[in-house]
Design an enzyme around this catalytic site. Structure first.
Site, PDB file in Angstrom:
ATOM      1  N   HIS A  18       1.170  -1.278   0.499  1.00 24.24           N
ATOM      2  CA  HIS A  18       0.140  -0.094   0.167  1.00 24.24           C
ATOM      3  C   HIS A  18       1.245   1.013   0.174  1.00 24.24           C
ATOM      4  O   HIS A  18       0.907   2.294  -0.733  1.00 24.24           O
ATOM      5  CB  HIS A  18      -0.356   0.570   1.036  1.00 24.24           C
ATOM      6  CG  HIS A  18      -1.314  -0.892   1.659  1.00 24.24           C
ATOM      7  ND1 HIS A  18      -2.461  -1.731   2.744  1.00 24.24           N
ATOM      8  CD2 HIS A  18      -3.102  -1.334   0.864  1.00 24.24           C
ATOM      9  CE1 HIS A  18      -3.011  -2.655   2.520  1.00 24.24           C
ATOM     10  NE2 HIS A  18      -3.536  -2.841   1.141  1.00 24.24           N
ATOM     11  N   ARG A  91      -2.261  -6.408  -8.008  1.00 22.96           N
ATOM     12  CA  ARG A  91      -0.744  -7.256  -7.641  1.00 22.96           C
ATOM     13  C   ARG A  91      -1.030  -8.154  -8.930  1.00 22.96           C
ATOM     14  O   ARG A  91       0.164  -8.758  -9.506  1.00 22.96           O
ATOM     15  CB  ARG A  91      -1.062  -8.132  -6.979  1.00 22.96           C
ATOM     16  CG  ARG A  91      -0.871  -7.167  -5.402  1.00 22.96           C
ATOM     17  CD  ARG A  91      -1.944  -8.080  -4.129  1.00 22.96           C
ATOM     18  NE  ARG A  91      -2.855  -7.583  -3.746  1.00 22.96           N
ATOM     19  CZ  ARG A  91      -3.483  -7.802  -2.883  1.00 22.96           C
ATOM     20  NH1 ARG A  91      -3.320  -8.124  -1.924  1.00 22.96           N
ATOM     21  NH2 ARG A  91      -5.097  -7.489  -2.974  1.00 22.96           N
ATOM     22  N   SER A 128      -2.967  -8.072   2.958  1.00 23.12           N
ATOM     23  CA  SER A 128      -3.212  -7.823   4.568  1.00 23.12           C
ATOM     24  C   SER A 128      -4.046  -9.128   5.084  1.00 23.12           C
ATOM     25  O   SER A 128      -3.395  -9.579   6.140  1.00 23.12           O
ATOM     26  CB  SER A 128      -4.371  -6.483   4.075  1.00 23.12           C
ATOM     27  OG  SER A 128      -3.766  -6.099   3.935  1.00 23.12           O
TER      28      SER A 128
HETATM   29  P1  ADP Z   1     -10.223  -3.318  -0.428  1.00 24.44           P
HETATM   30  O1  ADP Z   1     -10.585  -4.508   1.092  1.00 24.44           O
HETATM   31  O2  ADP Z   1     -10.410  -2.699  -0.406  1.00 24.44           O
HETATM   32  O3  ADP Z   1      -9.396  -4.524  -1.157  1.00 24.44           O
HETATM   33  P2  ADP Z   1      -7.275  -3.298   0.917  1.00 24.44           P
HETATM   34  O4  ADP Z   1      -6.640  -3.201   2.506  1.00 24.44           O
HETATM   35  O5  ADP Z   1      -6.580  -5.228   0.937  1.00 24.44           O
HETATM   36  O6  ADP Z   1      -8.151  -2.974   0.280  1.00 24.44           O
HETATM   37  O7  ADP Z   1      -6.496  -3.438  -0.724  1.00 24.44           O
HETATM   38  C1  ADP Z   1      -6.625  -2.072  -0.858  1.00 24.44           C
HETATM   39  C2  ADP Z   1      -6.209  -1.693  -2.102  1.00 24.44           C
HETATM   40  O8  ADP Z   1      -4.225  -1.827  -2.097  1.00 24.44           O
HETATM   41  C3  ADP Z   1      -6.414  -2.355  -2.938  1.00 24.44           C
HETATM   42  O9  ADP Z   1      -6.647  -1.626  -4.420  1.00 24.44           O
HETATM   43  C4  ADP Z   1      -5.376  -3.434  -3.941  1.00 24.44           C
HETATM   44  O10 ADP Z   1      -5.716  -4.915  -4.587  1.00 24.44           O
HETATM   45  C5  ADP Z   1      -4.007  -2.766  -2.916  1.00 24.44           C
HETATM   46  N1  ADP Z   1      -3.036  -3.691  -2.914  1.00 24.44           N
HETATM   47  C6  ADP Z   1      -3.275  -4.238  -1.270  1.00 24.44           C
HETATM   48  N2  ADP Z   1      -2.033  -5.056  -1.840  1.00 24.44           N
HETATM   49  C7  ADP Z   1      -1.412  -4.605  -2.744  1.00 24.44           C
HETATM   50  C8  ADP Z   1      -0.065  -4.785  -2.528  1.00 24.44           C
HETATM   51  N3  ADP Z   1       1.085  -5.469  -1.645  1.00 24.44           N
HETATM   52  N4  ADP Z   1       0.565  -4.080  -3.673  1.00 24.44           N
HETATM   53  C9  ADP Z   1       0.013  -2.971  -4.290  1.00 24.44           C
HETATM   54  N5  ADP Z   1      -0.985  -3.114  -4.109  1.00 24.44           N
HETATM   55  C10 ADP Z   1      -1.940  -3.504  -3.450  1.00 24.44           C
END
Ligand code: ADP
Length: 155
Positions: A18, A91, A128
């Site tokens: 993130h 990803r 996450s």
């Molecule tokens: P949600 O529950 O809305 O999916 P997340 O907190 O899991 O929220 O993720 C928020 C955003 O960050 C999403 O667009 C997700 O694809 C992106 N994301 C999560 N992990 C990564 C990562 N390792 N690299 C790049 N983007 C990520």
């Protein structure tokens, strides 16, 4: 006019993946609002306050970043903030399939554009929900999450 983009997510927890999307977003946009979605149906591992403090600690002193919790539809929050753009990270193809539907719906209901950045390969395995599992089972998450010591469990 300054370009504001909203980066919404659960951020349970906010990972180095993130963090990288936000930093790259700042090379394109003037301001990134990190919007922490609060869904009453979801059980978060980390408390809302600690997720906010944790993200604040990572971007300490940067006035081109705002961190705001929100409830309800992401598109309504985006409009309220007078931003028309949503930033998301991709990803892999599962992210793509999920994000495509949401982005098309968001465009249909509120004319909001979504901008996607591909994760760098070294960070693409960071997830996450896997991090929550590691943490729940007593593992060390520090290589995936900056300042992980600031995260506190929900009561
Ligand atoms: P949600 O529950 O809305 O999916 P997340 O907190 O899991 O929220 O993720 C928020 C955003 O960050 C999403 O667009 C997700 O694809 C992106 N994301 C999560 N992990 C990564 C990562 N390792 N690299 C790049 N983007 C990520």
């Amino acid at each position: 006019m300054s370009k504001i983009v909203v980066f919404p997510g659960s951020f349970d927890p906010f990972t180095k993946g993130h963090e990288e999307i936000v930093n790259r977003g700042l090379e394109i946009f003037d301001k990134v609002i990190i919007a922490i979605g609060e869904n009453s149906q979801k059980n978060y591992l980390f408390s809302r306050e600690s997720r906010i403090n944790h993200i604040e600690s990572i971007f300490d002193g940067q006035d081109n970043i705002e961190i705001k919790p929100f409830t309800g539809l992401t598109v309504d929050f985006v409009k309220k903030e007078k931003a028309n753009l949503i930033l998301r990270g991709l990803r892999n193809s599962s992210d793509f399939n999920f994000e495509r539907t949401i982005a098309q719906m968001n465009h249909a209901i509120q004319d909001i554009e979504s901008i996607f950045l591909m994760t760098t390969p070294e960070l693409s395995a960071i997830n996450s929900s896997v991090i929550r599992d590691i943490k729940k089972n007593g593992g060390d998450i520090s290589q995936f999450v900056t300042n992980d010591h600031l995260l506190a469990y929900n009561e």
